[in-house]
Scaffold this active site. Sequence first.
Site, PDB file in Angstrom:
ATOM      1  N   CYS B  92       0.816  -1.216   0.000  1.00 10.88           N
ATOM      2  CA  CYS B  92       0.000   0.000   0.000  1.00 10.88           C
ATOM      3  C   CYS B  92       0.856   1.275   0.000  1.00 10.88           C
ATOM      4  O   CYS B  92       1.567   1.516  -0.956  1.00 10.88           O
ATOM      5  CB  CYS B  92      -0.973  -0.048   1.183  1.00 10.88           C
ATOM      6  SG  CYS B  92      -2.425   0.973   0.941  1.00 10.88           S
ATOM      7  N   HIS B 191      -3.372  -5.323   1.701  1.00  9.29           N
ATOM      8  CA  HIS B 191      -2.781  -4.834   2.941  1.00  9.29           C
ATOM      9  C   HIS B 191      -3.069  -5.781   4.100  1.00  9.29           C
ATOM     10  O   HIS B 191      -3.616  -6.859   3.943  1.00  9.29           O
ATOM     11  CB  HIS B 191      -3.204  -3.395   3.228  1.00  9.29           C
ATOM     12  CG  HIS B 191      -4.603  -3.237   3.739  1.00  9.29           C
ATOM     13  ND1 HIS B 191      -5.335  -2.119   3.495  1.00  9.29           N
ATOM     14  CD2 HIS B 191      -5.398  -4.039   4.478  1.00  9.29           C
ATOM     15  CE1 HIS B 191      -6.509  -2.243   4.085  1.00  9.29           C
ATOM     16  NE2 HIS B 191      -6.577  -3.389   4.682  1.00  9.29           N
TER      17      HIS B 191
END
Lengths: 408, 251
Positions: B92, B191
């Site tokens: 991310c 994530h």
Amino acid sequence: MTARYQVARAAGATAAGLSRLAGRGTGTQIGGRVILAIDPTAMARAAGGRELALVSGTNGKTTTRTLLVAALETVEPVVSNAGGANLPAGLTAALTADTTSRLGVLEVDEPFLPRVVEAVEPRVVVLLNLSRDQLDRYAEVRRLAGIWHDALTGPHALAVVANADDPLVVWAASAAKNVVWVAAGQGWTFDSTSCPACGDILTRDGRRGWRSNGCGLTRPTPDWSVTDRTVTAPDGSSYDVELAIPGAVNVGNAALAAAAAAHWGVAPGAAFAAMARIPSVEGRYLETSFAGRPLRLLLAKNPAGWVEALAMSRPDAPVVVSVNARAADGRDPSWLWDVPFEVLRGRHAVASGERSRDVAVRLRYAGVDHVRVDDPADALRAAHGSGPVEVLANYTAFQTFRRVVGDG
Amino acid sequence: MADPVRIVLVFPALLGTYGDGGNASVLAQRLRWRGIDAETIDVGVDDALPGEADIYVLGGGEDTAQTLAVSRLADGTLRRAADAGKQVFAVCAGFQILGETFLDGHGEVHAGLGLIDCRTDRLPGSRAVGELLGDPAVDGIAGPLTGYENHGGRTLLGPAAQPLALVRAGIGNGDGGDGAVQGSVVATYLHGPALARNPALADWLLTRVVGTLAPIDDTEESELRRERLAFVRHGRSRRWRRQWKPPARDS
Ligand SMILES: [Zn+2]
């Protein structure tokens, strides 16, 4: 009282009643929504003429609201939004249902605080803490501090009671003219690594102090200090706070509530005495039993809350860890990896809830002996031994366990 | 006994918003379960990044934290480690800062660390929030990659980088791919516990460090993967994605 507001109140009461009859809970939310749809100013009207305290923050809203209600009820009756209905509809419903109480304590969902402050013109706003929670909805914790800061800027007559140990709260509260600082503690620092005002690193001194390298924002000198279970008031008087509910964090919440109650002339000793008698808060900390075995319910909604709940749990008791990921919980249980479940090593754990598989994998990597049992009653039965069981659950999973043990 | 495999968690206080620190634990545990000694090192914001480690793990973070992390990494230690063939796994925001450019909290273009040939701007429309599913675009990773994404960035790869996966459900980079592989640097928008949900990806990374790995029992991971894959297949994820709205801020 305007005709529109009267119609709105009547319609709201009818809708709430129908919702109750249909077996859909207390009908608070639907009743409030109907009222606001007919009269968008209903929250302000229902608040008119009262002296209100608002309580907001990521963790401890319901507990602190309950503690503050107990303290203020030593003076006179208090209207409050019990049952976790902390959005504008729930607040409106609570205020319209009780037309007589002059004092009120309302817990407010964090992003709605500006709107509620504007509508109800509270006398006191209590700010507890801010940390990561439901990131799929709110995206960034710092933005919440920002909208609080904006909402408290301006010529408000209100007083803010704020946690001096949480940098995000301090920055938000520093916008207000009148602030009482309470050293209520901060167990979770990972969302305040950088300064909420300027973005530079916050340096911490290993005790409770912190300071921004960039702009100098620093921990204010607390008016109320807390050391273990001792709370010291601004006049130097000290109180041993022995609450029936567990957790060092709740001594901090009690200090915040006492500081708020002082605005209505409640002496700290009387406030703490009233708070001490509260055995549980809407199922939280409830000591009960299931199939003859003692158990306790602990609610934890986000990493900071889980750290607190793990610290509260008895060090030798088996643990049921139950997690859902519905809208009210946040759809993304990635936060399981922010929680130090490693502290459960050596104890037996049961992974449960709608996301029991995520919990089981987390416990596997944490090195915690566990089984996975989806059904809540079976999960309680699966805990090893015969002594007390601790149930740690997030929001909607917690409501499920309350029903299973016959509470709520 | 050989030296432990050293796994560095890069500034978890800045880059770790979504439980991304779990990726370092997963890598370490999967080595230990195979009898290989492993050590994780959490690097504090005021500490220097160790230059001598085997794997560097970066997580997601908020805008200001992301910019701070870049300034802390600008001394070139991470770049030298990557150039020396050390594994870098970034998620991310950690992915975005390894590129040539990304957008900071004010929407300004900010120089990244240049470890990946990519540039990040904004996704058109709302943030990408929800389950992300992709098929590995590199050899050696079995099965689809599954996880959760929550980002507003769109990342376009240049010719030196290739995507880690081709997106089947969700948004990923925003151009049909997810993540990037460039030499020893691997990145993704999956994530949180990306490596817990995808043990094949974890083992693929570890194989690049220690060579062939013995199989281990991943029953619990498999059960989690089956549940999540069924969830995405039934389209519930997409429905939720449509329902997602930013919280009311000024209404
Ligand atoms: Zn600052």
